[in-house]
Design a protein around this motif. Structure first.
Motif, PDB file in Angstrom:
ATOM      1  N   PRO A  30       1.003  -1.835   0.090  1.00 39.97           N
ATOM      2  CA  PRO A  30      -0.383  -0.125   0.094  1.00 39.97           C
ATOM      3  C   PRO A  30       1.049   1.227   0.386  1.00 39.97           C
ATOM      4  O   PRO A  30       1.978   1.694   0.823  1.00 39.97           O
ATOM      5  CB  PRO A  30      -0.579  -0.160   1.126  1.00 39.97           C
ATOM      6  N   TRP A  31      -0.108   2.545  -0.710  1.00 35.30           N
ATOM      7  CA  TRP A  31       0.873   3.913  -0.599  1.00 35.30           C
ATOM      8  C   TRP A  31       1.689   4.148   0.427  1.00 35.30           C
ATOM      9  O   TRP A  31       0.055   4.447   2.144  1.00 35.30           O
ATOM     10  CB  TRP A  31       0.288   4.910  -1.779  1.00 35.30           C
ATOM     11  N   TRP A  81      -2.061  10.039  -0.388  1.00 40.30           N
ATOM     12  CA  TRP A  81      -1.589  10.336  -1.382  1.00 40.30           C
ATOM     13  C   TRP A  81      -1.858  11.249  -2.651  1.00 40.30           C
ATOM     14  O   TRP A  81      -2.512  12.254  -2.483  1.00 40.30           O
ATOM     15  CB  TRP A  81      -3.403   9.047  -2.022  1.00 40.30           C
ATOM     16  N   TYR A 115      -3.328   7.494 -11.032  1.00 40.61           N
ATOM     17  CA  TYR A 115      -3.448   6.538  -9.355  1.00 40.61           C
ATOM     18  C   TYR A 115      -4.826   5.993  -9.587  1.00 40.61           C
ATOM     19  O   TYR A 115      -5.765   6.271  -9.711  1.00 40.61           O
ATOM     20  CB  TYR A 115      -3.151   6.890  -8.896  1.00 40.61           C
ATOM     21  N   ASP A 116      -4.933   4.632  -9.467  1.00 46.27           N
ATOM     22  CA  ASP A 116      -5.673   3.559  -8.824  1.00 46.27           C
ATOM     23  C   ASP A 116      -6.436   3.856  -7.864  1.00 46.27           C
ATOM     24  O   ASP A 116      -5.059   2.812  -6.830  1.00 46.27           O
ATOM     25  CB  ASP A 116      -6.063   1.959  -9.759  1.00 46.27           C
ATOM     26  N   LEU A 154      -5.143   0.171  -5.701  1.00 48.31           N
ATOM     27  CA  LEU A 154      -4.207  -0.451  -6.403  1.00 48.31           C
ATOM     28  C   LEU A 154      -3.374   1.015  -4.783  1.00 48.31           C
ATOM     29  O   LEU A 154      -2.071   0.333  -4.298  1.00 48.31           O
ATOM     30  CB  LEU A 154      -3.444   0.314  -7.195  1.00 48.31           C
ATOM     31  N   LEU A 155      -3.643   2.225  -4.386  1.00 44.54           N
ATOM     32  CA  LEU A 155      -2.945   2.587  -3.617  1.00 44.54           C
ATOM     33  C   LEU A 155      -3.438   1.911  -2.113  1.00 44.54           C
ATOM     34  O   LEU A 155      -2.499   2.429  -1.548  1.00 44.54           O
ATOM     35  CB  LEU A 155      -3.457   4.265  -3.778  1.00 44.54           C
ATOM     36  N   ASP A 164       0.300  -2.626  -5.174  1.00 44.59           N
ATOM     37  CA  ASP A 164      -0.241  -3.238  -6.711  1.00 44.59           C
ATOM     38  C   ASP A 164       1.568  -4.409  -7.149  1.00 44.59           C
ATOM     39  O   ASP A 164       2.824  -4.575  -7.038  1.00 44.59           O
ATOM     40  CB  ASP A 164       0.523  -1.969  -7.709  1.00 44.59           C
ATOM     41  N   ARG A 166       4.043   1.963 -11.235  1.00 45.22           N
ATOM     42  CA  ARG A 166       2.970   1.417  -9.995  1.00 45.22           C
ATOM     43  C   ARG A 166       2.186   2.223 -10.033  1.00 45.22           C
ATOM     44  O   ARG A 166       2.752   3.073  -9.940  1.00 45.22           O
ATOM     45  CB  ARG A 166       4.295   1.848  -8.792  1.00 45.22           C
ATOM     46  N   TYR A 167       0.810   1.457  -9.470  1.00 41.57           N
ATOM     47  CA  TYR A 167      -0.306   2.199  -8.830  1.00 41.57           C
ATOM     48  C   TYR A 167      -0.913   2.983  -9.996  1.00 41.57           C
ATOM     49  O   TYR A 167      -2.261   3.217  -9.880  1.00 41.57           O
ATOM     50  CB  TYR A 167       0.151   3.030  -7.881  1.00 41.57           C
ATOM     51  N   TRP A 168      -0.545   2.478 -11.219  1.00 40.88           N
ATOM     52  CA  TRP A 168      -1.418   3.630 -12.460  1.00 40.88           C
ATOM     53  C   TRP A 168      -2.222   2.119 -12.363  1.00 40.88           C
ATOM     54  O   TRP A 168      -2.315   1.201 -12.542  1.00 40.88           O
ATOM     55  CB  TRP A 168      -0.516   3.733 -13.531  1.00 40.88           C
TER      56      TRP A 168
END
Length: 203
Positions: A10-11, A15, A21-22, A25-26, A30, A39-41
């Motif tokens: 996780p981010w 954020w 960014y999704d 996914l954040l 990812d 990453r995270y897109w």
């Protein structure tokens, strides 16, 4: 068994304020097989960026003649993703074994053509020469051929190669020079060599 963790978790921290960014996914991490820059897109954002990075005067498409439900098609699709091709074309049977693609087809524009003739009509409409890849009589060595900057590479089935109908729609057919005892290369390996040859000339 390896305990290596693929991807990122996780981010951490606030954020990013970026629509690429999704949020899922954040939040959850990812674990996809994508380069770090993506990453995270979201899938849609990745596809849009790949399209943007593709020069309009250097457009490579890959077509696979699919009349035997070949597992190697997935491998060809995965390689096509690695070289950021403009499109993947399934010629013949619509269904194909996606296992080898490892979901890389989600980032590509995949199109179906029922037969070689309809595929050739599409290529002509896009003004894209069709370059067959097969070691058939009359083919020319890939390493001695300048590939067009805009073209379609057409590959056949693993065991039998391009059908006569597919060969007939090609502007030229190239082969990969071999130095051993086997008659032919694995279809996925042949696609990788051909795509790399085009990329070496034009990217």
């Amino acid at each position: 068994m390896s305990d290596r963790v693929v991807g990122v978790g996780p981010w951490a921290g606030p954020w990013p304020d970026d629509p690429r960014y999704d949020p899922e996914l954040l939040e959850h991490g990812d674990r996809r097989n994508v380069v770090d820059a993506y990453r995270y897109w979201s899938v849609e954002a990745i596809v849009a960026d790949m399209d943007r990075r593709r020069p309009p005067d250097r457009q490579l498409h890959v077509a696979i003649e699919n009349w035997a439900h070949d597992l190697n098609i997935g491998s060809v699709v995965r390689t096509a993703n690695a070289f950021n091709v403009a499109g993947v074309h399934i010629v013949g049977r619509r269904r194909w074994n996606r296992r080898g693609a490892m979901v890389t087809d989600r980032y590509l524009h995949v199109q179906h053509h029922p037969d070689a003739e309809s595929f050739a009509a599409w290529a002509a409409g896009e003004r894209l020469p069709v370059v067959g890849v097969d070691n058939v009589p009359g083919s020319v060595a890939l390493e001695r051929r300048e590939l067009p900057p805009r073209c379609v590479l057409l590959l056949g089935q693993e065991s039998d190669g391009l059908t006569p109908q597919a060969q007939a729609v090609c502007d030229v057919v190239v082969h990969i020079t071999q130095h051993g005892s086997t008659r032919s290369l694995n279809a996925g390996a042949a696609a990788a060599i051909a795509l790399h040859a085009w990329a070496s000339q034009h990217l």
